[in-house]
Design a protein around this motif. Structure first.
Motif, mmCIF file in Angstrom:
data_model
loop_
_atom_site.group_PDB
_atom_site.id
_atom_site.type_symbol
_atom_site.label_atom_id
_atom_site.label_comp_id
_atom_site.label_asym_id
_atom_site.label_seq_id
_atom_site.Cartn_x
_atom_site.Cartn_y
_atom_site.Cartn_z
ATOM 1 N N LEU A 194 5.138 7.707 -5.625
ATOM 2 C CA LEU A 194 4.381 8.588 -6.520
ATOM 3 C C LEU A 194 4.348 10.015 -5.973
ATOM 4 O O LEU A 194 4.561 10.985 -6.706
ATOM 5 N N VAL A 195 4.095 10.131 -4.648
ATOM 6 C CA VAL A 195 4.055 11.458 -4.026
ATOM 7 C C VAL A 195 5.423 12.123 -4.137
ATOM 8 O O VAL A 195 5.534 13.302 -4.473
ATOM 9 N N GLY A 196 6.477 11.350 -3.888
ATOM 10 C CA GLY A 196 7.824 11.911 -3.962
ATOM 11 C C GLY A 196 8.194 12.315 -5.378
ATOM 12 O O GLY A 196 8.818 13.342 -5.606
ATOM 13 N N SER B 196 1.187 17.190 1.644
ATOM 14 C CA SER B 196 0.562 17.602 2.901
ATOM 15 C C SER B 196 -0.528 16.610 3.314
ATOM 16 O O SER B 196 -0.697 16.329 4.501
ATOM 17 N N LEU B 197 -1.221 16.049 2.317
ATOM 18 C CA LEU B 197 -2.254 15.065 2.621
ATOM 19 C C LEU B 197 -1.630 13.820 3.259
ATOM 20 O O LEU B 197 -2.094 13.306 4.274
ATOM 21 N N VAL B 198 -0.521 13.369 2.661
ATOM 22 C CA VAL B 198 0.168 12.183 3.168
ATOM 23 C C VAL B 198 0.685 12.423 4.585
ATOM 24 O O VAL B 198 0.558 11.577 5.470
ATOM 25 N N VAL B 199 1.257 13.621 4.810
ATOM 26 C CA VAL B 199 1.770 13.956 6.138
ATOM 27 C C VAL B 199 0.630 13.951 7.156
ATOM 28 O O VAL B 199 0.765 13.411 8.262
ATOM 29 N N LEU C 198 0.823 -1.209 0.000
ATOM 30 C CA LEU C 198 0.000 0.000 0.000
ATOM 31 C C LEU C 198 0.860 1.264 0.000
ATOM 32 O O LEU C 198 0.621 2.200 -0.758
ATOM 33 N N ALA C 199 1.890 1.272 0.866
ATOM 34 C CA ALA C 199 2.580 2.531 1.165
ATOM 35 C C ALA C 199 3.679 2.873 0.173
ATOM 36 O O ALA C 199 3.830 4.041 -0.199
#
Lengths: 225, 237
Positions: free
Chosen positions: B51-53, B60-63, B44-45
């Motif tokens: 992708l976020v990186g 900010s959503l992930v954080v 999952l992670a």
């Protein structure tokens, strides 16, 4: 929700017990980790070993630690002292690295300048290094606050009361509402203490705020201002 | 201190090591639950974090999500899941996945994000596709930080897998809870020592792995940043 309406005095009592476990542990962690972090920064060789030892300490799972501590210290298993010691061990292990980083982030030129104008090592620590290290230190303390409040719930498994008692009691009696109350209360308590920490930090480091609001660039402390 | 001697005697008894409830079997279960939860959490992670990186969007959503997940007490989640899903392995695995995701996610996006944008642009300029950039440039350079996240997650999960025994008949935690109920302190202490030893062993293996990953990417001192970032990811919530 119904469970909370019927049992809120008990939940409140447990929340207070939870605070009495967490806050002393957080205070002890700060008082122990900050001087250790300062020493680790000053003497990198033994300091590096100290930091590795701290991260190993953090690798010890919490439930086993709760059982080992009373045996080593000779205190009763189900006492709150056991929990406070365990939480302090984790707090110190977590915080010592951020404390060392925080002192490492203090500009060496500022340190030299303070020494040049006649600060004693003692005054240098209290009036220059500690204030300048506070922002990084505070970030570390906030991590410790959230993790300590969460970890304190584990004590319920060996019979040390806290909000975690709502988990064990709710599980054994099959009341989901009680467990949910426990989760929500623990998260709320963690956020409240974290917020209190952030506000204290703002009050302690007024220069970081004014620098940001004036867009004054990289003025990082009272000495720079 | 006499208790330690009793615990060691308990550990030395060969009858405690074999059989269906023996130490070998329990340790295998403990590692199995740990590996299973980590595999699900990584599935999952890691792609999400990479992708976020890579896109530098949604950080900010992930954080916010990982911050919230870190504040949730695992014991609470475990007991709630056990009430909903029943006694068995599902509840502990679910709780452990939630526990592992924030560290893995943080390692993945922080690692990929820390890759020098100039390097990425250079890769793009020589004609690499976005997929090639991720697999051949960003991931190799991000490896120490990603492994750092894996290390933190593994430690958290192997330690917390002890709690699985509270709602199911699995893992080394069983000795703690059985000992606790029957006031058998030597058994309890022996279980505690076993879990601690297993955690420290995994920590040593993963620290070595992280060192190797760091050495593979840091041939020049210029690339000190990923190693430092990796170090800052240690520890668990």
């Amino acid at each position: 929700m119904t469970w909370l309406l019927l049992n809120w005095p008990q939940a409140l009592q447990l929340a207070w017990t939870h605070v009495l476990l967490s806050v002393p542990a957080i205070t002890i962690s700060v008082l122990v980790a900050v001087p250790l972090g300062r020493l680790a920064h000053r003497y990198p060789r033994p300091g590096g070993a100290l930091l590795s030892a701290a991260s190993l300490l953090y690798a010890i799972p919490s439930l086993p630690l709760l059982i080992i501590i009373p045996v080593v210290l000779g205190i009763p298993l189900r006492s709150s002292a056991t929990m406070v010691v365990a939480l302090s061990v984790y707090g110190v292990a977590l915080l010592v690295r951020s404390a060392a980083d925080a002192f490492g982030a203090v500009d060496a030129r500022v340190r030299l300048a303070a020494t040049a104008i006649g600060f004693s090592p003692w005054a240098l620590f209290w009036r220059v290094e500690l204030p300048l290290a506070t922002p990084v230190l505070l970030a570390g303390v906030r991590v410790v606050v959230v993790s300590t409040v969460g970890l304190a719930t584990i004590g319920a498994l060996v019979g040390i009361p806290s909000l975690g008692s709502l988990f064990t009691d709710g599980f054994q009696r099959g009341i989901a509402g009680e467990v949910i109350t426990g989760i929500v209360a623990t998260v709320a308590l963690a956020l409240a203490l974290d917020g209190a920490c952030a506000l204290t930090g703002r009050a302690l480091t007024p220069w970081t705020r004014s620098a940001r609001s004036e867009h004054a660039g990289r003025h990082t402390g009272p000495v720079a201002a | 201190m006499n208790l330690f001697a009793d615990a060691l005697t308990w550990l030395g008894d060969p009858s405690h090591w074999s059989g269906r409830t023996g130490i070998a079997q329990r340790a295998a279960q403990h590692l199995g639950v740990t590996a299973g939860a980590l595999a699900i959490a990584a599935t999952l992670a890691l792609p999400t974090g990479i992708l976020v990186g890579h896109t530098r969007r949604g950080r900010s959503l992930v954080v916010a999500i990982s911050g919230a997940a870190r504040a949730v007490p695992t014991l609470g989640l475990l007991t709630l899941a056990a009430l909903a899903l029943g006694i068995g392995l599902q509840a502990p695995v679910l709780a452990l996945v939630v526990l592992a995701v924030p560290s893995l996610l943080a390692g993945a996006y922080a690692g990929v994000e820390s890759v020098d944008p100039v390097t990425v642009d250079a890769a793009r300029a020589v004609g690499m596709s976005e997929f090639q950039i991720i697999t051949r440039v960003e991931l190799p350079l991000a490896a120490p930080v990603v492994v750092g996240g894996l290390r933190a997650a593994t430690l958290q999960v192997v330690a917390t897998a002890t709690l699985a025994a509270y709602v199911s008949d699995t893992g080394l935690g069983r000795y703690l809870f059985t000992g606790l109920r029957s006031r058998d302190y030597p058994q309890m202490l022996a279980g505690a020592l076993l879990v601690a030893a297993l955690a420290l062993l995994l920590e040593a293996v993963l620290a070595r792995l992280q060192q190797l990953a760091t050495r593979a990417t840091t041939s020049t001192p210029r690339h000190g940043a990923p190693a430092r970032l990796a170090a800052s990811l240690e520890g668990h919530a």
